[in-house]
Design an enzyme around this catalytic site. Sequence first.
Site, PDB file in Angstrom:
ATOM      1  N   SER A 149      41.421   5.736 -13.130  1.00 38.94           N
ATOM      2  CA  SER A 149      42.759   5.619 -13.696  1.00 38.94           C
ATOM      3  C   SER A 149      42.960   4.254 -14.347  1.00 38.94           C
ATOM      4  CB  SER A 149      43.805   5.894 -12.613  1.00 38.94           C
ATOM      5  OG  SER A 149      45.096   5.998 -13.164  1.00 38.94           O
ATOM      6  N   ASP A 298      47.856   4.987 -19.799  1.00 40.45           N
ATOM      7  CA  ASP A 298      46.819   4.283 -19.064  1.00 40.45           C
ATOM      8  C   ASP A 298      45.479   4.932 -19.418  1.00 40.45           C
ATOM      9  OD1 ASP A 298      47.059   6.663 -17.650  1.00 40.45           O
ATOM     10  OD2 ASP A 298      46.780   5.717 -15.696  1.00 40.45           O
ATOM     11  N   ASP A 300      43.287   7.017 -18.192  1.00 39.86           N
ATOM     12  CA  ASP A 300      43.033   8.457 -18.059  1.00 39.86           C
ATOM     13  C   ASP A 300      44.227   9.285 -18.510  1.00 39.86           C
ATOM     14  OD1 ASP A 300      44.592   7.824 -15.779  1.00 39.86           O
ATOM     15  OD2 ASP A 300      43.735   9.493 -14.645  1.00 39.86           O
ATOM     16  N   ASP A 302      47.278   9.812 -17.560  1.00 41.28           N
ATOM     17  CA  ASP A 302      48.232  10.532 -16.719  1.00 41.28           C
ATOM     18  C   ASP A 302      49.519   9.732 -16.512  1.00 41.28           C
ATOM     19  OD1 ASP A 302      47.215   8.620 -14.973  1.00 41.28           O
ATOM     20  OD2 ASP A 302      46.890  10.013 -13.311  1.00 41.28           O
TER      21      ASP A 302
END
Length: 529
Positions: A149, A298, A300, A302
């Site tokens: 992440s 961010d 990734d 999400d």
Amino acid sequence: MVDEQVLARAAAWRDAEPDEDIRAELTELIAGPIDTLVARFADRLQFGTAGLRGPVGAGPLRMNRLVVRQAAAGLARYVVATWPDAAERGIIIGFDARRKSDNFALDTARVVAAAGVRALLLPTPLPTPVLAWNITEHNAIAGVVVTASHNPAVDNGYKVYLGDGAQIVSPHDAAIAACIDLFDPCTVELAAIDHPLIERLDGSAEARYLAAIPSLRFRPDVDGVGVAYTAMHGVGGATLLRAFEQARLPRPFVVAAQQQPDPAFPTVAFPNPEEHGAMDLLLEQAHESHALLALANDPDADRLGAAIPTLDGGWRRLTGDELGWLLGDHILRHTSGDDRLVVTTLVSSSLLGRMAAAAGVQFRETYTGFKWIGRTVLDHPELRFVFGYEQALGYLVCQRPMDKDGITAAVMMAEVAALAAHEGVTLQQRLDALADQFGRHVTAERSLRIDPIQAARNVAALRDRPPTEVAGLAVTNVEWFDEAGLLRIWLNDIRLQVRPSGTEPKVKLYGEAIGTDPDLYLAALAELL
């Protein structure tokens, strides 16, 4: 004797390690000081509701292919033992562009296939929401995404979902961890790369996700406005551009230096939109392009960060709560029915609850972490979920996936900005209108870096002996949320909260007040820890 055992174990890891760089690191550790080697093999990364996360490196306390293989074997064992149709339904696997993510994903597929379970492997690095959305689309029994992440570049991670598309919660995490314990990471069985149980998905996985994007628009009749965007060197850039095209919104002005995936994250010290300085290039782009909104995913994709123009020609980052208020207001104004459900977390602002009450809709407050928002939605099938958020930049503006989604939230936020411009108001004026209606909610956060064990002890001690006053104001109520490990202290209308972090060596403090800054009281509460 202990030293000899550690040396033998490290040698076994070195011999089993498939990657030359990690094998070289192990060789160096074995040849170096024994204390360093013992420390590296003293424990292992613990599997929990967040899966696994840590620096890429050698040994059981780092993210590497042996650790991933062991985790995949445990997950496969758990789903087969728990659901009779697990092998047929399979596990879908996605990955980001961080160091070794592709190898971790392929190894997961090979381990899963060796266990007799279908492995559905996404074709390229894609946003986490695409993986989460495709779990239910393919009726998979579980999903895995290899990502750290918004962590630093040295890290990688391994996140697990169940077949309902939501992240795992207790007791599934402990049960999977127990299954992981059954396997020696050095001897996990691997299927051949071309094993028939390994199904390599094509671009239709992303295409199906994107096909649902137009349904997000409440006001497709309103023309879009200029939006600046950064992918922050992550995997969201291409998908977001396609999502805006699907939604018939103008192509965003992208930060070119951060648009392509780069595991080194060369232009940011910490690839998290919450971090000061992380959005600097985005704000420069927004100013140059005369945008009305700046958005940041961010790595990734999400999570979603945002900034808005100020009257003096500058830009102001929105807090996670402010972004949640704008999205929630937009959705509540464009939906109807008393069966609607909105959800937020204990540490997020209380304003969404007031907005829900005014709109006559159902409101739920749940534990920290978006996994609990997903579980709350799934626990109430009689209600129609319309919005959920947590202040840590996690938003869900549609009914799939059952996890935060920075792509769909970006599309929705672009419509919020477009409608505001169409109606002749700014986004700041939208926030001011909410403050006029419900009171100006002011939030603040602090964190103290403390050893995790000591952090839990300090919070428990404060729970057992709560203060009678904080910074001169009397404590009027104290609440304890056991499953969240969270202490809530009221000073009349000022709400202070404290909890040990579940992922970092920190104690986190949260404050909220109406019409005043709660930071003074947070600082005083921090002194008691």
